[in-house]
Design a protein around this motif. Structure first.
Motif, PDB file in Angstrom:
ATOM      1  N   ARG A   1       0.855  -1.191   0.000  1.00 45.79           N
ATOM      2  CA  ARG A   1       0.000   0.000   0.000  1.00 45.79           C
ATOM      3  C   ARG A   1       0.885   1.233   0.000  1.00 45.79           C
ATOM      4  O   ARG A   1       1.737   1.405   0.869  1.00 45.79           O
ATOM      5  N   ARG A   2       0.682   2.083  -0.997  1.00 46.56           N
ATOM      6  CA  ARG A   2       1.456   3.319  -1.105  1.00 46.56           C
ATOM      7  C   ARG A   2       0.780   4.423  -0.299  1.00 46.56           C
ATOM      8  O   ARG A   2      -0.425   4.647  -0.400  1.00 46.56           O
TER       9      ARG A   2
ATOM     10  N   VAL B   1       4.337   1.547   2.088  1.00 49.28           N
ATOM     11  CA  VAL B   1       5.569   2.063   1.486  1.00 49.28           C
ATOM     12  C   VAL B   1       5.302   3.449   0.923  1.00 49.28           C
ATOM     13  O   VAL B   1       4.264   3.687   0.294  1.00 49.28           O
ATOM     14  N   ASN B   2       6.244   4.387   1.134  1.00 44.90           N
ATOM     15  CA  ASN B   2       6.044   5.727   0.593  1.00 44.90           C
ATOM     16  C   ASN B   2       6.569   5.832  -0.843  1.00 44.90           C
ATOM     17  O   ASN B   2       7.034   4.843  -1.418  1.00 44.90           O
ATOM     18  N   ALA B   3       6.500   7.017  -1.395  1.00 47.28           N
ATOM     19  CA  ALA B   3       6.870   7.202  -2.801  1.00 47.28           C
ATOM     20  C   ALA B   3       8.337   6.947  -3.071  1.00 47.28           C
ATOM     21  O   ALA B   3       8.733   6.678  -4.216  1.00 47.28           O
ATOM     22  N   GLU B   4       9.167   7.017  -2.046  1.00 42.51           N
ATOM     23  CA  GLU B   4      10.605   6.770  -2.203  1.00 42.51           C
ATOM     24  C   GLU B   4      10.970   5.308  -1.934  1.00 42.51           C
ATOM     25  O   GLU B   4      12.145   4.979  -1.755  1.00 42.51           O
ATOM     26  N   ASP B   5       9.972   4.436  -1.900  1.00 40.65           N
ATOM     27  CA  ASP B   5      10.171   3.001  -1.635  1.00 40.65           C
ATOM     28  C   ASP B   5      10.723   2.729  -0.238  1.00 40.65           C
ATOM     29  O   ASP B   5      11.366   1.710   0.000  1.00 40.65           O
ATOM     30  N   ARG B   6      10.450   3.622   0.682  1.00 42.85           N
ATOM     31  CA  ARG B   6      10.801   3.379   2.080  1.00 42.85           C
ATOM     32  C   ARG B   6       9.596   2.761   2.787  1.00 42.85           C
ATOM     33  O   ARG B   6       8.477   3.278   2.702  1.00 42.85           O
ATOM     34  N   VAL B   7       9.829   1.653   3.488  1.00 41.94           N
ATOM     35  CA  VAL B   7       8.755   1.027   4.256  1.00 41.94           C
ATOM     36  C   VAL B   7       8.492   1.883   5.501  1.00 41.94           C
ATOM     37  O   VAL B   7       9.415   2.170   6.267  1.00 41.94           O
TER      38      VAL B   7
ATOM     39  N   THR C   1       6.075  -7.226  -6.203  1.00 39.33           N
ATOM     40  CA  THR C   1       5.281  -6.008  -6.351  1.00 39.33           C
ATOM     41  C   THR C   1       6.136  -4.758  -6.208  1.00 39.33           C
ATOM     42  O   THR C   1       5.918  -3.749  -6.886  1.00 39.33           O
ATOM     43  N   LEU C   2       7.137  -4.832  -5.338  1.00 34.55           N
ATOM     44  CA  LEU C   2       8.030  -3.689  -5.129  1.00 34.55           C
ATOM     45  C   LEU C   2       9.071  -3.534  -6.239  1.00 34.55           C
ATOM     46  O   LEU C   2       9.735  -2.501  -6.323  1.00 34.55           O
ATOM     47  N   GLY C   3       9.253  -4.563  -7.055  1.00 35.01           N
ATOM     48  CA  GLY C   3      10.295  -4.517  -8.064  1.00 35.01           C
ATOM     49  C   GLY C   3      11.642  -4.969  -7.538  1.00 35.01           C
ATOM     50  O   GLY C   3      12.696  -4.562  -8.048  1.00 35.01           O
ATOM     51  N   ALA C   4      11.623  -5.821  -6.526  1.00 34.43           N
ATOM     52  CA  ALA C   4      12.872  -6.345  -5.975  1.00 34.43           C
ATOM     53  C   ALA C   4      13.440  -7.428  -6.874  1.00 34.43           C
ATOM     54  O   ALA C   4      12.721  -8.078  -7.637  1.00 34.43           O
ATOM     55  N   ARG C   5      14.729  -7.633  -6.765  1.00 39.38           N
ATOM     56  CA  ARG C   5      15.398  -8.675  -7.539  1.00 39.38           C
ATOM     57  C   ARG C   5      15.299  -9.994  -6.782  1.00 39.38           C
ATOM     58  O   ARG C   5      15.478 -10.036  -5.566  1.00 39.38           O
TER      59      ARG C   5
END
Length: 471
Positions: free
Chosen positions: A10-11, A179-185, A247-251
């Motif tokens: 959730r953003r 998670v915020n817009a900077e991908d920080r949880v 979903t986050l685009g993690a490797r």
């Protein structure tokens, strides 16, 4: 990727949380509790969120054995010549050089200090299993608690966490990362047994929620050879970390890696120690033949056993090896459940297995030749009557692939850059077994859990300290 449980991202720019904590840990197995204990030692507050009523996970279902070089216990036993470098070489040799070099180096260096810290500061009194060498290990480095079970290890970690004042929130199913817009949880959302939803804000999040072995659709897609195998792991291993990561685009890394076991007692559903096999026991199929080099390891043995008629084999051994087996609680449980068959003669053994006696006689006679078998294995002695047999199948225990991380357990994005405050360790992260079943070195699962949790705690302390200094 295959379908799985609902795991959302959730953003949001901020979070209206019921509570706030410096470090949130999803998963209360060996990885999560090790990290929590190290955080407590550093004076950093954390909360462990565990889906079950009592933390158990894959650890409780394991033998509880942890490989580590250079520990106080190893030195006290007079084991010399071991080192993180030698351990790393053994890991890579088993994985044919296909394990993550970053994590191999990090884990081999961290696991010894981790065990020493758990012993010195939290009372986990390790013993060294020095009666035999596990497959792929060049020296005696396997540690356990005196009870020699994963359940005992989990119980001891839980009591240590309680003594250290670590909050462990059970029956809390985390399903959403905020998670915020900077991908920080910035927090997590979880559900309680009564359906109530709660929110926890955090500065750092550690995913210690294991792999995907309990997610049948993911197993079918990623590990097709184990699609019909018995799952001997924890049902909570549903792939949550991977689903969030996608979903986050993690490797992701090494999703084809896993730990199987070729000695799952059937139909009793218990684990039989591979020590019996390493010390001279054999696996015999319904035709009365050996069918692989058992000394290569119990993980790949799962695939070999499943390929036999009916997916069944028999562990065959004799009286001296029975005495060894009875030193392991898991075997004692299997014996108490009626798994052990005693066969006074070769004829009795053939009848037990249901094979041709002449074929079985040739198989066992070859063991006495002390020459390499056709598969390369050399036996120092043959088996003598009375014979003992246990019926087994191949099982999937836990997966070894997951989120890719750097050497401090920070999750990497698709470009190989770390997320600001998202960590993964244990089964949630890619392991050190490469991308195939044969890459699993005995103990790699708990190595990843304990060393990964230890490193993740160190990283979390640094991240929390840095944030506090910026305020």
């Amino acid at each position: 990727m295959a379908d799985g449980p609902t795991r959302r991202i959730r953003r949001a720019p901020s979070i209206d949380a019921d509570a706030q904590v410096p470090v949130a840990i999803v998963g209360g197995g060996a990885c999560g509790l090790t990290a929590a204990l190290m955080l407590a030692d550093a004076g950093v507050e954390c909360v462990v969120l565990e889906r079950d009523a009592v933390p158990s996970g894959s650890t409780a279902l394991s033998s509880g054995f942890i490989p580590a070089p250079g520990t106080r216990v190893q030195r006290a036993h007079g084991v010399t010549g071991d080192s993180p470098e030698r351990f790393a070489a053994d890991i890579q040799a088993k994985a044919h050089g296909r394990a993550s070099p970053v994590r191999v180096e990090a884990y081999s260096k961290a696991v010894g200090p981790a065990l020493d810290a758990l012993q010195a500061r939290h009372g986990l009194d390790w013993i060294l299993l020095d009666g035999f060498l596990y497959p792929g290990h060049s020296v005696h480095r396997m540690h356990a608690l005196p009870q020699k079970t994963g359940a005992a290890l989990m119980a001891r970690l839980q009591s240590a966490a309680e003594a250290a004042g670590v909050p462990v929130l059970t029956q809390a199913v985390v399903d959403t990362l905020v998670v915020n817009a900077e991908d920080r949880v910035i927090g997590i959302e979880y559900q309680r047994p009564d359906g109530q939803r709660e929110t926890l804000g955090c500065e750092v999040l550690l995913l210690a929620c294991n792999g995907f072995g309990g997610n049948a659709s993911m197993v079918r897609e990623l590990l097709p050879e184990m699609a019909e195998a018995t799952f001997g792991g924890h049902v909570g291993n549903d792939g949550s970390a991977i689903l969030w990561g996608e979903t986050l685009g993690a490797r992701l890394r090494d999703l084809g890696g896993y730990q199987g076991h070729g000695s799952w007692v059937t139909p009793q559903g218990a684990l039989m120690s591979w020590a019996v096999i390493m010390e001279g026991g054999v696996q015999i199929n319904r035709e009365g033949r050996r069918f692989h080099d058992e000394a290569q390891g119990y993980s790949e043995a799962a695939v070999h056993v499943l390929a036999q008629p009916g997916g069944i084999a028999w562990n065959v051994f004799d009286a001296p090896l029975l005495e060894l087996a009875r030193g392991f609680p898991d075997f004692c449980d299997a014996e108490a459940a009626g798994a052990l068959r005693r066969c006074e003669t070769l004829t009795d053994l053939a009848g037990c297995i249901g094979c041709d006696e002449a074929v079985l006689a040739r198989t066992l006679s070859a063991l006495r030749e002390k020459q390499p078998q056709s598969d390369g294995r050399v036996f120092s002695r043959g088996l003598e009557a009375p014979y003992f047999a246990v019926k087994v199948t191949g099982a999937l225990f836990h997966t070894q692939g997951g989120l890719d991380t750097d050497d401090d357990m920070r999750v990497l994005n698709a470009d190989g850059k770390p997320f600001a405050n998202l960590l993964a360790a244990g089964g949630a992260a890619g392991g050190v077994s490469g991308d195939a079943v044969w890459g699993y070195l005995s103990g790699n699962g708990l190595l990843s859990a304990v060393a990964g949790g230890y490193i993740a705690a160190r990283t979390a302390v640094a991240l929390v300290t840095s944030r506090e200094q910026m305020k």
